[in-house]
Design a protein around this motif. Sequence first.
Motif, short mmCIF file in Angstrom:
data_model
loop_
_atom_site.label_atom_id
_atom_site.label_comp_id
_atom_site.label_asym_id
_atom_site.label_seq_id
_atom_site.Cartn_x
_atom_site.Cartn_y
_atom_site.Cartn_z
N THR A 183 -43.89 -69.99 -66.36
CA THR A 183 -43.08 -68.78 -66.03
C THR A 183 -44.34 -67.61 -65.61
OG1 THR A 183 -41.24 -68.30 -67.19
CG2 THR A 183 -41.58 -67.07 -66.54
N ILE A 184 -44.21 -67.00 -64.26
CA ILE A 184 -45.34 -66.00 -64.11
C ILE A 184 -44.08 -64.95 -63.15
CG2 ILE A 184 -46.64 -65.31 -61.77
CD1 ILE A 184 -47.74 -68.78 -62.02
N GLY A 185 -44.41 -63.97 -63.59
CA GLY A 185 -43.67 -62.89 -63.42
C GLY A 185 -44.68 -61.44 -62.58
N PHE A 186 -43.88 -60.74 -61.71
CA PHE A 186 -44.48 -60.16 -60.47
C PHE A 186 -43.97 -59.16 -60.62
CE2 PHE A 186 -45.85 -64.85 -59.11
CZ PHE A 186 -47.05 -64.34 -58.53
N ASP A 187 -44.54 -57.77 -60.88
CA ASP A 187 -44.11 -56.72 -60.27
C ASP A 187 -44.54 -55.58 -59.06
OD1 ASP A 187 -45.76 -54.35 -62.28
OD2 ASP A 187 -45.71 -55.94 -62.35
N LEU A 188 -43.46 -54.98 -58.79
CA LEU A 188 -43.69 -53.77 -57.87
C LEU A 188 -43.30 -52.41 -58.40
CD1 LEU A 188 -44.90 -53.17 -54.57
CD2 LEU A 188 -42.63 -53.91 -53.91
N ALA A 189 -44.29 -51.66 -58.43
CA ALA A 189 -43.81 -50.54 -59.20
C ALA A 189 -44.35 -49.40 -58.07
CB ALA A 189 -44.59 -49.78 -60.08
N TYR A 190 -43.29 -48.42 -57.62
CA TYR A 190 -43.22 -47.39 -57.34
C TYR A 190 -43.69 -45.83 -57.12
CZ TYR A 190 -41.34 -43.51 -54.27
OH TYR A 190 -41.13 -42.02 -53.66
N ALA A 191 -44.46 -45.31 -56.90
CA ALA A 191 -43.97 -43.64 -57.25
C ALA A 191 -44.45 -42.58 -56.45
CB ALA A 191 -45.05 -43.79 -58.24
N PRO A 192 -43.50 -41.74 -56.39
CA PRO A 192 -44.50 -40.31 -55.40
C PRO A 192 -46.00 -40.25 -55.05
CG PRO A 192 -43.17 -39.41 -57.22
CD PRO A 192 -43.27 -41.32 -57.39
N VAL A 193 -47.49 -40.63 -54.29
CA VAL A 193 -48.25 -39.78 -54.69
C VAL A 193 -48.71 -38.73 -55.43
CG1 VAL A 193 -50.34 -39.28 -52.98
CG2 VAL A 193 -49.13 -41.82 -52.30
N TYR A 194 -48.06 -37.74 -54.66
CA TYR A 194 -48.09 -36.22 -56.24
C TYR A 194 -47.26 -36.22 -56.80
CZ TYR A 194 -50.47 -35.39 -51.26
OH TYR A 194 -50.97 -36.16 -50.14
N GLY A 195 -46.96 -37.18 -57.81
CA GLY A 195 -46.35 -36.90 -59.16
C GLY A 195 -46.71 -37.93 -59.81
N PRO A 196 -46.38 -38.52 -60.71
CA PRO A 196 -46.64 -39.64 -62.26
C PRO A 196 -46.96 -40.77 -61.46
CG PRO A 196 -44.55 -38.50 -63.08
CD PRO A 196 -44.75 -38.16 -61.58
N PRO A 197 -47.86 -41.80 -62.09
CA PRO A 197 -48.21 -42.85 -61.55
C PRO A 197 -47.46 -43.89 -61.74
CG PRO A 197 -48.87 -42.30 -63.76
CD PRO A 197 -48.54 -41.12 -63.70
N ALA A 198 -46.85 -44.72 -61.36
CA ALA A 198 -46.35 -45.57 -61.31
C ALA A 198 -45.91 -45.86 -62.36
CB ALA A 198 -46.48 -46.87 -60.26
N ALA A 199 -44.87 -46.85 -62.91
CA ALA A 199 -44.40 -47.74 -63.83
C ALA A 199 -45.54 -48.40 -64.23
CB ALA A 199 -43.12 -47.62 -64.27
N ARG A 200 -45.61 -48.47 -65.63
CA ARG A 200 -46.52 -50.89 -65.71
C ARG A 200 -45.27 -50.99 -66.32
NH1 ARG A 200 -52.90 -52.03 -65.67
NH2 ARG A 200 -51.97 -54.48 -66.16
N LEU A 201 -44.79 -52.06 -65.99
CA LEU A 201 -43.93 -53.04 -67.24
C LEU A 201 -44.11 -54.55 -67.47
CD1 LEU A 201 -40.01 -51.52 -65.79
CD2 LEU A 201 -42.30 -50.53 -67.80
N ASP A 202 -44.12 -55.42 -68.76
CA ASP A 202 -43.94 -56.62 -68.38
C ASP A 202 -42.52 -57.70 -68.19
OD1 ASP A 202 -43.30 -59.08 -69.33
OD2 ASP A 202 -44.46 -58.86 -71.03
N PRO A 203 -43.55 -57.86 -66.72
CA PRO A 203 -41.71 -58.40 -65.51
C PRO A 203 -40.69 -58.84 -66.68
CG PRO A 203 -44.41 -59.39 -64.36
CD PRO A 203 -44.35 -58.17 -66.15
N VAL A 204 -41.26 -60.39 -67.00
CA VAL A 204 -40.51 -61.11 -68.08
C VAL A 204 -39.95 -60.64 -68.95
CG1 VAL A 204 -40.09 -63.17 -69.27
CG2 VAL A 204 -42.45 -63.18 -67.66
N ALA A 205 -40.30 -59.39 -69.61
CA ALA A 205 -39.05 -58.86 -71.16
C ALA A 205 -38.60 -58.02 -69.79
CB ALA A 205 -40.34 -57.95 -70.89
N THR A 206 -38.94 -57.08 -69.28
CA THR A 206 -38.09 -56.09 -68.74
C THR A 206 -36.56 -56.90 -67.75
OG1 THR A 206 -40.01 -54.49 -68.53
CG2 THR A 206 -38.37 -54.51 -67.00
N LEU A 207 -36.94 -57.90 -67.47
CA LEU A 207 -35.69 -58.64 -66.28
C LEU A 207 -35.27 -58.92 -67.20
CD1 LEU A 207 -34.80 -59.58 -63.97
CD2 LEU A 207 -35.96 -62.26 -64.72
N ALA A 208 -35.32 -59.70 -68.83
CA ALA A 208 -34.37 -60.38 -70.10
C ALA A 208 -33.55 -58.61 -70.43
CB ALA A 208 -35.22 -60.71 -71.04
N GLU A 209 -34.61 -57.80 -70.45
CA GLU A 209 -33.98 -56.30 -70.38
C GLU A 209 -33.02 -55.63 -69.79
OE1 GLU A 209 -33.19 -52.69 -72.82
OE2 GLU A 209 -33.90 -55.22 -73.23
#
Length: 594
Positions: A183-209
């Motif tokens: 299993t290989i997980g990929f994630d693409l996180a969005y954030a506005p440039v002038y705001g908090p940084p993009a979230a960093r998540l474990d894609p496999v665990a977050t998909l299950a959640e």
Amino acid sequence: MHQPAISDYGFISDCRSGALVSRDGSVDWWCPDRFDSASVFCRLLDPAGGHWRIAPLAASRVERAYRPDTLVLRTVHHTPEGSVAVTDALAAELGARGHQLGMNSPAVLLRVVEGLTGRVRMHLDFAPLPEYGLLTPYLHEQPDGGVLATTGSVALVLRGDGQVLRVDGDRVGHTFEIAAGQTIGFDLAYAPVYGPPAARLDPVATLAETARAWEAYREAHHYDGQYIPQVRHSATVLTGLTYARSGAVAAAPTTSLPERTGGDRNYDYRYSWLRDFSMTMDALWVAACPHEASRLFAWAARSIGRIGDAPVPVLFGLEGERDISEHAYPHLRGHAESRPVRIGNDAWRQRQLDVPGEVLAAVWRLHDYLGETFDEELREMVVGLAEQVAAMWRLPDRGMWETRDTERHYLSSKVLCWVALDRAVKLAPRLGDRADPRRWAAIRDEIRATVLREGWNDRIGAYTGAFGSAELDASALYLPVVQFLPATDPRMRSTIEMVERELGTDAGLVRRWNNDPAGFVLCSFWLVECLVMTGQRDRARALFEKVLGQANDVGLFAEQIDLRTGAQLGNTPQALSHIGLINAAWRLTDPTTA
């Protein structure tokens, strides 16, 4: 570049925004900030409009399905080398359960690749073009093997488990192998440039959640009628179209998918229509719960605000914005060369006399839930809408189908004016001293007499689309649904028969009018309801099941179906189509429902 058909797309959502994923593994539409924000992928509207594809290098046979009661989409590719599954979702907030779903979505797109058999070579192609393709981002390789894409106000961070992604000009191209059991997980996180940084998540665990969050949400909502799997799925789609922060339901997550291929009826549906309000409320009442219906109602009441002299707009932005002016984007070729591509919808400027009727029908639906005494703002809204109808009902308008030509005296608009005053009279004991039920009832009865006199066409033998018109219109099927006339009334029954004969098709689809080249899915479900109300339950059931067969392979309906090819047309998934399914299934369950 190949541009998939509308029916090739699956829909994923985090109740903040939506993305469309094609059968060939490409995310071709995503507006990550909210449904009606600017896109970062728009290959849906231009073959060169930006996308993120993960698929086998070799040709594959594709099977796909949603995980039950979720908008987690699993696509299985069968290749000569073996089989691989790609599961796609928009991440839910960790720990979100019940009505928390979507309240604080992190704006992360998850794609998890799972080897099933053999060893399959896969290719990832990542080419973001934010702001509807107007911007080309800078791509920066990151120390952790990911890639940062920045331009304008947008930052996107792409990562893959154990993968080192390399930039090639304005895109990322990455080939990898996956073996059975891997299993290989990929994630693409969005954030506005002038705001908090993009979230960093474990894609496999977050998909299950995320799957658990959807399942828990649906477990809290019960439907005890007929066609349970289809109704639960349509209810899940409606949840996915709900902007959780406000409770507004978007008509669709897309813009400018054509009603006719190559035509110009291409509109932006990423807003919430008051005209659809009572139908939406009925569907939520049946397949969701009073909480969902009441949140939608609260959003509408706040959006409408104090009633003035101007007509209440037919649609609002998802947080109640009123001015959603329309702009054409000529740099986009359009889906299947269908131009123009429009952002915004100028229907908000139209006079739509049916809007108060939809809102007051929804108030009547909720009246027991709202309490014996309405608060001041609710009283003011109901009285204001009733008075607006009393003052304006004789005026022409643009009608239910939002024509952009001449205003007319549309039958359905006048009927909804009757609905507004009929429900206001019933609600009068809860409205305080400003209520005027005697005058409202007199005007209501005048509207009814006018509709019965002016809306009927003796030569056609039916109620037609507008006063003095000889053209049939499927909107006449709405009259029994809103209880203006019983379906068994001789003239109403004749109208139903005429619409079925002249506007219906062998495939179970119903056109809106004679020269319409496509069946309008909602009208087909209205016909189901009318057949039930005339006592033709077996015919209604057969028609309902024919229409169900027009959904795509993952149970989604667009707005219309091409009569010649069976192709889906218009924005997708269309809330009204799924609302029509739910309400027709409930009518088959309980023909006395109102």
